[in-house]
Scaffold this active site. Structure first.
Site, PDB file in Angstrom:
ATOM      1  N   GLU A  25       0.842  -1.204   0.000  1.00  0.00           N
ATOM      2  CA  GLU A  25       0.000   0.000   0.000  1.00  0.00           C
ATOM      3  C   GLU A  25       0.876   1.252   0.000  1.00  0.00           C
ATOM      4  O   GLU A  25       0.580   2.241  -0.675  1.00  0.00           O
ATOM      5  CB  GLU A  25      -0.900   0.030   1.238  1.00  0.00           C
ATOM      6  CG  GLU A  25      -1.915  -1.085   1.325  1.00  0.00           C
ATOM      7  CD  GLU A  25      -1.383  -2.305   2.083  1.00  0.00           C
ATOM      8  OE1 GLU A  25      -0.183  -2.630   1.916  1.00  0.00           O
ATOM      9  OE2 GLU A  25      -2.158  -2.937   2.815  1.00  0.00           O
ATOM     10  N   GLU A  43      12.662 -31.304  -2.457  1.00  0.00           N
ATOM     11  CA  GLU A  43      13.093 -31.846  -3.753  1.00  0.00           C
ATOM     12  C   GLU A  43      13.461 -33.324  -3.656  1.00  0.00           C
ATOM     13  O   GLU A  43      14.169 -33.853  -4.503  1.00  0.00           O
ATOM     14  CB  GLU A  43      14.263 -31.025  -4.307  1.00  0.00           C
ATOM     15  CG  GLU A  43      13.877 -29.593  -4.649  1.00  0.00           C
ATOM     16  CD  GLU A  43      14.655 -29.034  -5.832  1.00  0.00           C
ATOM     17  OE1 GLU A  43      15.202 -29.788  -6.645  1.00  0.00           O
ATOM     18  OE2 GLU A  43      14.718 -27.791  -5.915  1.00  0.00           O
TER      19      GLU A  43
HETATM   20  N1  LIG Z   1      13.702 -37.266 -10.193  1.00  0.00           N
HETATM   21  C1  LIG Z   1      13.573 -36.590  -9.069  1.00  0.00           C
HETATM   22  O1  LIG Z   1      12.745 -35.702  -8.956  1.00  0.00           O
HETATM   23  C2  LIG Z   1      14.466 -36.920  -7.929  1.00  0.00           C
HETATM   24  C3  LIG Z   1      14.587 -36.012  -6.880  1.00  0.00           C
HETATM   25  C4  LIG Z   1      15.397 -36.358  -5.815  1.00  0.00           C
HETATM   26  C5  LIG Z   1      16.049 -37.570  -5.800  1.00  0.00           C
HETATM   27  N2  LIG Z   1      15.913 -38.402  -6.829  1.00  0.00           N
HETATM   28  C6  LIG Z   1      16.582 -39.726  -6.807  1.00  0.00           C
HETATM   29  O2  LIG Z   1      16.220 -40.358  -5.599  1.00  0.00           O
HETATM   30  C7  LIG Z   1      17.292 -41.177  -5.169  1.00  0.00           C
HETATM   31  C8  LIG Z   1      17.631 -40.858  -3.739  1.00  0.00           C
HETATM   32  O3  LIG Z   1      16.499 -40.980  -2.935  1.00  0.00           O
HETATM   33  P1  LIG Z   1      16.500 -41.798  -1.583  1.00  0.00           P
HETATM   34  O4  LIG Z   1      15.087 -42.170  -1.327  1.00  0.00           O
HETATM   35  O5  LIG Z   1      17.500 -42.864  -1.657  1.00  0.00           O
HETATM   36  O6  LIG Z   1      17.042 -40.776  -0.511  1.00  0.00           O
HETATM   37  P2  LIG Z   1      16.492 -39.365   0.005  1.00  0.00           P
HETATM   38  O7  LIG Z   1      15.040 -39.410   0.197  1.00  0.00           O
HETATM   39  O8  LIG Z   1      17.102 -38.295  -0.799  1.00  0.00           O
HETATM   40  O9  LIG Z   1      17.200 -39.299   1.406  1.00  0.00           O
HETATM   41  C9  LIG Z   1      16.844 -40.172   2.440  1.00  0.00           C
HETATM   42  C10 LIG Z   1      17.859 -39.957   3.516  1.00  0.00           C
HETATM   43  O10 LIG Z   1      17.630 -38.704   4.178  1.00  0.00           O
HETATM   44  C11 LIG Z   1      18.052 -38.805   5.529  1.00  0.00           C
HETATM   45  N3  LIG Z   1      16.930 -38.539   6.429  1.00  0.00           N
HETATM   46  C12 LIG Z   1      17.019 -37.870   7.577  1.00  0.00           C
HETATM   47  N4  LIG Z   1      15.850 -37.802   8.187  1.00  0.00           N
HETATM   48  C13 LIG Z   1      14.981 -38.437   7.418  1.00  0.00           C
HETATM   49  C14 LIG Z   1      13.601 -38.692   7.556  1.00  0.00           C
HETATM   50  N5  LIG Z   1      12.875 -38.264   8.601  1.00  0.00           N
HETATM   51  N6  LIG Z   1      12.999 -39.405   6.589  1.00  0.00           N
HETATM   52  C15 LIG Z   1      13.692 -39.833   5.524  1.00  0.00           C
HETATM   53  N7  LIG Z   1      14.992 -39.611   5.352  1.00  0.00           N
HETATM   54  C16 LIG Z   1      15.653 -38.903   6.293  1.00  0.00           C
HETATM   55  C17 LIG Z   1      18.574 -40.223   5.699  1.00  0.00           C
HETATM   56  O11 LIG Z   1      19.921 -40.162   5.245  1.00  0.00           O
HETATM   57  P3  LIG Z   1      21.195 -40.231   6.087  1.00  0.00           P
HETATM   58  O12 LIG Z   1      20.838 -40.858   7.384  1.00  0.00           O
HETATM   59  O13 LIG Z   1      22.075 -41.054   5.289  1.00  0.00           O
HETATM   60  O14 LIG Z   1      21.655 -38.853   6.243  1.00  0.00           O
HETATM   61  C18 LIG Z   1      17.849 -40.975   4.618  1.00  0.00           C
HETATM   62  O15 LIG Z   1      18.527 -42.120   4.246  1.00  0.00           O
HETATM   63  C19 LIG Z   1      18.424 -40.909  -6.115  1.00  0.00           C
HETATM   64  O16 LIG Z   1      18.437 -41.917  -7.083  1.00  0.00           O
HETATM   65  C20 LIG Z   1      18.057 -39.615  -6.759  1.00  0.00           C
HETATM   66  O17 LIG Z   1      18.610 -39.488  -8.058  1.00  0.00           O
HETATM   67  C21 LIG Z   1      15.157 -38.126  -7.900  1.00  0.00           C
END
Ligand SMILES: NC(=O)c1ccc[n+]([C@@H]2O[C@H](COP(=O)([O-])OP(=O)(O)OC[C@H]3O[C@@H](n4cnc5c(N)ncnc54)[C@H](OP(=O)(O)O)[C@@H]3O)[C@@H](O)[C@H]2O)c1
Length: 361
Positions: free
Chosen positions: A56, A290
């Site tokens: 405003e 993401e």
């Molecule tokens: N195409 C897309 O849009 C996209 C986007 C993102 C990722 N990706 C793909 O997804 C894959 C990775 O995904 P991901 O499922 O393995 O891992 P993520 O969801 O990226 O990460 C999970 C990790 O986050 C940490 N974390 C901490 N607190 C958490 C909670 N409350 N809940 C869940 N996780 C928690 C833990 O890791 P630590 O304990 O090890 O720290 C857990 O192992 C890759 O292949 C990547 O390329 C694709």
């Protein structure tokens, strides 16, 4: 009153408000159009950054004396309180505005009451014009006021069969260049961008905004419970601020100078709501989640996803991680049902935007 002219002016105010997305937290985005007594637009403004003048005030400054006897169109009820800037209701009265039309009532208990102040001063006040459009433009802030935590938009890019990476881990790029550019816009609109440890290790993502003019860089929030990140990780460069979220006992000596948030772990995970509460306390009102699928699953399980933006690429993989991992849903009747609010062609992909269906709807 010329209703069409009112609508045109308010729509413009909604457009102006959107220019502040990503830059105003913890404040809302607000747009304002001021017309003179004959209905000619004489001033426009939007809230550009927290601590700066409200919409405003910008519009009244642009209008000057021509505001006297005119109308102010504001996307949000003019505020009534003195924060870092003076109350807008008073500024409108002092400028001699005769009529105020606003779209959405202010739900903030500290700021509400502007309409009453205006009426008490003899200003004609109308509420609710283009309320839905203005609400949609301010959904992050309104959600955060109502829930007391940041608004969470979960974004992913998947093949038509729902895979976000291939079986060998390769994930660049599933979506088109146009979709990726669109994601930079989403980042620019967010206060924080969040990824899990799996994504950090697999993709070494950068997470800063590129290619968006005048963008305020969001806070990059990376979950890395055991602090395994190397100092050379792209997310730690100086393109944007970064907050590394680690477990209470994580050894972080190899990461000097990195801002840390230490949280207690349960089963090796940080609590979703605990994390969001910390972000809220530092003024974050919107988070772009993401991924990856595991973290997204935890957010869905915690009821902490307010909007889903999926980019679906016309490709098939047949193997590899799905967009969403376990979210604690084991039977169809417990599926998280969504309402699609928009579909759009972005490059060769389709972008689907959806929000959880309101319970009882
Ligand atoms: N195409 C897309 O849009 C996209 C986007 C993102 C990722 N990706 C793909 O997804 C894959 C990775 O995904 P991901 O499922 O393995 O891992 P993520 O969801 O990226 O990460 C999970 C990790 O986050 C940490 N974390 C901490 N607190 C958490 C909670 N409350 N809940 C869940 N996780 C928690 C833990 O890791 P630590 O304990 O090890 O720290 C857990 O192992 C890759 O292949 C990547 O390329 C694709």
């Amino acid at each position: 009153m010329d209703r069409q002219a009112d609508i045109t002016a308010m729509r413009r105010a909604v457009e102006l408000a959107a220019r502040g997305l990503g830059a105003t937290s913890p404040n809302p985005v607000v747009g304002c159009v001021v017309t003179d007594a004959s209905g000619r637009v004489v001033g426009e403004g939007w809230h550009q950054r927290a601590g700066g003048p409200h919409a405003e005030v910008h519009a009244l400054r642009a209008a000057g004396e021509e505001a006297r006897g005119g109308t102010a169109y504001v996307t949000l009820e003019p505020c009534n309180h003195t924060g870092r800037t003076g109350p807008c209701a008073q500024a409108l009265i002092e400028a001699g505005i005769a009529r105020v039309v606003y779209a959405v009532a202010d739900p903030d208990p500290q700021a509400t009451g502007g309409a009453d102040t205006l009426r008490a001063a003899g200003v004609e006040v109308a509420a609710g014009l283009l309320e839905d459009e203005a609400e949609a433009g301010n959904t992050a802030w309104l959600t955060s006021v109502r829930t007391g935590r940041p608004f969470v938009r979960w974004k992913y890019a998947a093949t038509l069969d729902g895979r976000v990476a291939a079986a060998d881990g390769s994930s660049r790029w599933i979506s088109s260049a146009a979709s990726r550019a669109d994601v930079h816009r989403l980042r620019a609109e967010a206060d924080a961008v969040l990824v899990g440890g799996g994504t950090l290790r697999a993709d070494d993502p950068h997470l800063a905004v590129r290619g968006v003019e005048d963008a305020v860089q969001p806070l990059r929030v990376a979950l890395d419970t055991r602090a395994e990140l190397l100092p050379t990780a792209r997310v730690l460069d100086d393109a944007a601020p970064t907050l590394l979220v680690v477990g209470e006992d994580a050894d972080t000596r190899h990461l000097p100078g990195v801002e840390l948030l230490r949280l207690p772990l349960r089963d090796g995970r940080v609590g979703v709501h605990e994390l969001l509460a910390h972000l809220y306390a530092r003024g974050i009102r919107s988070v772009l989640l993401e991924g990856g699928p595991t973290l997204a699953g935890a957010f869905v399980a915690g009821g902490a996803v307010d909007q889903v933006v999926g980019y679906l690429a016309p490709a098939l993989l047949g193997a590899g991680p799905n967009a969403l991992a376990d979210a604690g849903i084991t039977t169809l009747t417990r599926a998280l049902r969504l309402d699609i609010t928009e579909t759009a062609h972005i490059g060769s992909d389709i972008r689907i935007t959806a929000v959880p269906t309101l319970k009882g709807a």
